[in-house]
Write a protein that holds these residues in place. Structure first.
Motif, PDB file in Angstrom:
ATOM      1  N   ALA A   1     -25.923  58.421 -53.606  1.00 46.12           N
ATOM      2  CA  ALA A   1     -25.940  57.844 -52.259  1.00 46.12           C
ATOM      3  C   ALA A   1     -24.787  56.856 -52.089  1.00 46.12           C
ATOM      4  O   ALA A   1     -24.098  56.853 -51.057  1.00 46.12           O
ATOM      5  CB  ALA A   1     -27.275  57.161 -52.004  1.00 46.12           C
ATOM      6  N   GLN A   2     -24.563  56.019 -53.097  1.00 48.29           N
ATOM      7  CA  GLN A   2     -23.471  55.047 -53.036  1.00 48.29           C
ATOM      8  C   GLN A   2     -22.111  55.737 -52.944  1.00 48.29           C
ATOM      9  O   GLN A   2     -21.257  55.355 -52.138  1.00 48.29           O
ATOM     10  CB  GLN A   2     -23.531  54.150 -54.285  1.00 48.29           C
ATOM     11  CG  GLN A   2     -22.348  53.225 -54.478  1.00 48.29           C
ATOM     12  CD  GLN A   2     -22.277  52.097 -53.457  1.00 48.29           C
ATOM     13  OE1 GLN A   2     -23.134  51.983 -52.589  1.00 48.29           O
ATOM     14  NE2 GLN A   2     -21.254  51.267 -53.553  1.00 48.29           N
ATOM     15  N   ASN A   3     -21.904  56.761 -53.767  1.00 51.07           N
ATOM     16  CA  ASN A   3     -20.624  57.487 -53.737  1.00 51.07           C
ATOM     17  C   ASN A   3     -20.381  58.126 -52.379  1.00 51.07           C
ATOM     18  O   ASN A   3     -19.252  58.141 -51.866  1.00 51.07           O
ATOM     19  CB  ASN A   3     -20.611  58.570 -54.811  1.00 51.07           C
ATOM     20  CG  ASN A   3     -20.504  58.004 -56.214  1.00 51.07           C
ATOM     21  OD1 ASN A   3     -20.187  56.840 -56.401  1.00 51.07           O
ATOM     22  ND2 ASN A   3     -20.777  58.838 -57.207  1.00 51.07           N
TER      23      ASN A   3
ATOM     24  N   ALA B   1     -23.503  52.708 -69.737  1.00 49.43           N
ATOM     25  CA  ALA B   1     -22.463  53.026 -68.753  1.00 49.43           C
ATOM     26  C   ALA B   1     -23.074  53.371 -67.405  1.00 49.43           C
ATOM     27  O   ALA B   1     -22.567  52.972 -66.351  1.00 49.43           O
ATOM     28  CB  ALA B   1     -21.602  54.181 -69.259  1.00 49.43           C
ATOM     29  N   ARG B   2     -24.152  54.135 -67.411  1.00 49.56           N
ATOM     30  CA  ARG B   2     -24.828  54.466 -66.149  1.00 49.56           C
ATOM     31  C   ARG B   2     -25.283  53.189 -65.445  1.00 49.56           C
ATOM     32  O   ARG B   2     -25.124  53.046 -64.225  1.00 49.56           O
ATOM     33  CB  ARG B   2     -26.029  55.366 -66.412  1.00 49.56           C
ATOM     34  CG  ARG B   2     -25.705  56.745 -66.952  1.00 49.56           C
ATOM     35  CD  ARG B   2     -26.962  57.577 -66.996  1.00 49.56           C
ATOM     36  NE  ARG B   2     -26.958  58.497 -68.124  1.00 49.56           N
ATOM     37  CZ  ARG B   2     -27.948  59.317 -68.409  1.00 49.56           C
ATOM     38  NH1 ARG B   2     -29.039  59.330 -67.670  1.00 49.56           N
ATOM     39  NH2 ARG B   2     -27.881  60.130 -69.453  1.00 49.56           N
ATOM     40  N   LEU B   3     -25.855  52.277 -66.214  1.00 44.23           N
ATOM     41  CA  LEU B   3     -26.326  51.030 -65.624  1.00 44.23           C
ATOM     42  C   LEU B   3     -25.172  50.196 -65.081  1.00 44.23           C
ATOM     43  O   LEU B   3     -25.338  49.467 -64.101  1.00 44.23           O
ATOM     44  CB  LEU B   3     -27.107  50.226 -66.664  1.00 44.23           C
ATOM     45  CG  LEU B   3     -28.508  50.764 -66.982  1.00 44.23           C
ATOM     46  CD1 LEU B   3     -29.064  50.107 -68.239  1.00 44.23           C
ATOM     47  CD2 LEU B   3     -29.445  50.524 -65.797  1.00 44.23           C
TER      48      LEU B   3
ATOM     49  N   VAL C   1     -24.552  51.105 -61.549  1.00 40.36           N
ATOM     50  CA  VAL C   1     -25.581  50.546 -60.665  1.00 40.36           C
ATOM     51  C   VAL C   1     -25.357  49.048 -60.494  1.00 40.36           C
ATOM     52  O   VAL C   1     -25.470  48.507 -59.384  1.00 40.36           O
ATOM     53  CB  VAL C   1     -26.989  50.820 -61.248  1.00 40.36           C
ATOM     54  CG1 VAL C   1     -28.065  50.097 -60.436  1.00 40.36           C
ATOM     55  CG2 VAL C   1     -27.267  52.316 -61.276  1.00 40.36           C
ATOM     56  N   ARG C   2     -25.000  48.384 -61.570  1.00 44.41           N
ATOM     57  CA  ARG C   2     -24.848  46.927 -61.561  1.00 44.41           C
ATOM     58  C   ARG C   2     -23.729  46.469 -60.627  1.00 44.41           C
ATOM     59  O   ARG C   2     -23.783  45.358 -60.090  1.00 44.41           O
ATOM     60  CB  ARG C   2     -24.574  46.441 -62.984  1.00 44.41           C
ATOM     61  CG  ARG C   2     -24.698  44.928 -63.176  1.00 44.41           C
ATOM     62  CD  ARG C   2     -24.437  44.531 -64.621  1.00 44.41           C
ATOM     63  NE  ARG C   2     -25.418  45.156 -65.502  1.00 44.41           N
ATOM     64  CZ  ARG C   2     -25.136  46.076 -66.421  1.00 44.41           C
ATOM     65  NH1 ARG C   2     -23.895  46.492 -66.577  1.00 44.41           N
ATOM     66  NH2 ARG C   2     -26.087  46.586 -67.177  1.00 44.41           N
ATOM     67  N   GLN C   3     -22.725  47.309 -60.406  1.00 41.91           N
ATOM     68  CA  GLN C   3     -21.587  46.887 -59.591  1.00 41.91           C
ATOM     69  C   GLN C   3     -21.863  46.972 -58.085  1.00 41.91           C
ATOM     70  O   GLN C   3     -21.064  46.492 -57.281  1.00 41.91           O
ATOM     71  CB  GLN C   3     -20.364  47.736 -59.926  1.00 41.91           C
ATOM     72  CG  GLN C   3     -20.456  49.187 -59.501  1.00 41.91           C
ATOM     73  CD  GLN C   3     -19.230  49.998 -59.895  1.00 41.91           C
ATOM     74  OE1 GLN C   3     -18.263  49.452 -60.414  1.00 41.91           O
ATOM     75  NE2 GLN C   3     -19.267  51.301 -59.654  1.00 41.91           N
ATOM     76  N   VAL C   4     -23.000  47.559 -57.705  1.00 39.19           N
ATOM     77  CA  VAL C   4     -23.346  47.667 -56.287  1.00 39.19           C
ATOM     78  C   VAL C   4     -24.073  46.396 -55.851  1.00 39.19           C
ATOM     79  O   VAL C   4     -25.080  46.018 -56.459  1.00 39.19           O
ATOM     80  CB  VAL C   4     -24.240  48.895 -56.029  1.00 39.19           C
ATOM     81  CG1 VAL C   4     -24.580  49.002 -54.538  1.00 39.19           C
ATOM     82  CG2 VAL C   4     -23.557  50.164 -56.516  1.00 39.19           C
ATOM     83  N   PRO C   5     -23.596  45.712 -54.825  1.00 41.97           N
ATOM     84  CA  PRO C   5     -24.257  44.482 -54.367  1.00 41.97           C
ATOM     85  C   PRO C   5     -25.739  44.722 -54.062  1.00 41.97           C
ATOM     86  O   PRO C   5     -26.094  45.677 -53.370  1.00 41.97           O
ATOM     87  CB  PRO C   5     -23.483  44.117 -53.097  1.00 41.97           C
ATOM     88  CG  PRO C   5     -22.131  44.733 -53.305  1.00 41.97           C
ATOM     89  CD  PRO C   5     -22.379  46.018 -54.048  1.00 41.97           C
ATOM     90  N   GLY C   6     -26.590  43.856 -54.599  1.00 38.59           N
ATOM     91  CA  GLY C   6     -28.020  43.958 -54.375  1.00 38.59           C
ATOM     92  C   GLY C   6     -28.756  44.782 -55.410  1.00 38.59           C
ATOM     93  O   GLY C   6     -29.984  44.775 -55.452  1.00 38.59           O
TER      94      GLY C   6
END
Length: 324
Positions: free
Chosen positions: A196-198, A236-238, A241-246
């Motif tokens: 979804a982010q991509n 690496a997967r996390l 996720v961690r770089q997305v705000p919130g």
């Protein structure tokens, strides 16, 4: 008296209310909800509605795929939210922001194609089964990790008191297995959040761009969602996720330091000190910290099931006229 001392008079009532509510949900409500979801998974709609009426007075039979999916997952959410707390909002924030991105990404035919392909291949259905089974296993050992709520309920200025607290329980083997199984299972669902982010950022669910996430040693980003699943470590997967705000607080629920400490073959729980020692953590990790981290993984696991619901609904025949 110890618990009142730890949390303070102002929060003691809320803590004991949490204990009572969560125990009732685990012992009385969950067996009914488990039947509902089992019937949902095998699409036995007659018994699905029968089980629903037995659990909830306001249950209404529905005939569409997305309505049944919503009812099944709402039933699970009612039970599992009752077992956690109302203070830590990291999972609620993650799920809310995922839904915002998911809704926006649905304007993309590539995103819809990707979600429907994941359902058609059996990936989503298999993960729904896996996540649900692990949730059920967690709840079966509810008493072993229930006290993990302390780290959430206690005021920040009183958290140092936990350093002197020894929890006189020894279910290390159970907690270790729950943590590792829950950790691995949640990480398998992260592809849907990053898809979804991509799509929102780069118009394609499998386009990870060129900027590498912080905190991991990657030479290049994955070139597809399949590569994200097959070639990246969980750490690496996390990181994606961690770089997305919130979303960073949700990723923090999956504490890799704890996983490394308890996963080592030399890990053992020393009852005299209340700490878990291993060759990787010679100074030890407090047993109560593991209990709290298992509590957090349960919260993350329940949230991941709601993410899968959103992806499953995209393939619903009720939306056959959705853009392709």
């Amino acid at each position: 008296m110890t618990l009142v001392h730890l949390v303070g008079d102002e929060r003691a009532g809320a803590l004991f209310e949490t204990f009572s509510r969560s125990r009732t949900a685990a012992e009385e409500l969950w067996p009914k909800v488990r039947r509902i979801y089992e019937y949902y998974l095998v699409e036995d709609w007659k018994n699905f509605d029968k089980a629903g009426r037995a659990a909830f007075d306001d249950w209404q039979a529905k005939s569409t795929t997305h309505e049944r999916a919503t009812m099944a997952h709402q039933a699970v959410a009612i039970a599992t939210i009752s077992m956690t707390d109302g203070i830590d909002d990291s999972t609620r924030r993650y799920l809310y922001r995922f839904h915002v991105k998911h809704t926006s990404a649905l304007r993309s035919s590539a995103y819809i194609h990707s979600a429907r392909a994941d359902v058609a291949s059996g990936l989503v259905l298999g993960l729904q089964r896996s996540v649900f089974d692990v949730i059920d296993r967690f709840i079966g050992h509810f008493e072993a990790w229930q006290m993990g709520v302390l780290r959430r309920v206690m005021p920040p200025d009183r958290l140092p008191l936990l350093r002197e607290l020894t929890l006189f329980r020894d279910e290390f083997d159970i907690l270790r297995d729950l943590y590792q199984q829950g950790f691995e299972t949640v990480c398998k669902t992260l592809r849907f959040a990053v898809a979804a982010q991509n799509t929102v950022k780069r118009q394609s669910p499998g386009d990870f761009g060129t900027d590498l996430p912080n905190g991991v040693d990657l030479k290049a980003n994955p070139t597809s969602l399949k590569a994200f699943d097959d070639k990246l470590s969980n750490a690496a997967r996390l990181a994606f996720v961690r770089q997305v705000p919130g979303w960073q607080d949700y990723a923090a629920l999956l504490n890799n330091r704890t996983r490394n400490a308890i996963g080592h073959a030399t890990a053992r729980h020393d009852l005299r000190t209340g700490r878990i020692f291993s060759d990787k953590e010679p100074a030890g990790v407090q047993y109560l910290d593991l209990v709290a981290d298992v509590f957090g993984v349960f919260d993350a696991l329940c949230t991941s099931l709601q993410v899968l619901r959103a992806v499953r609904v995209v393939s619903s025949p009720d939306f056959k006229n959705a853009p392709l």
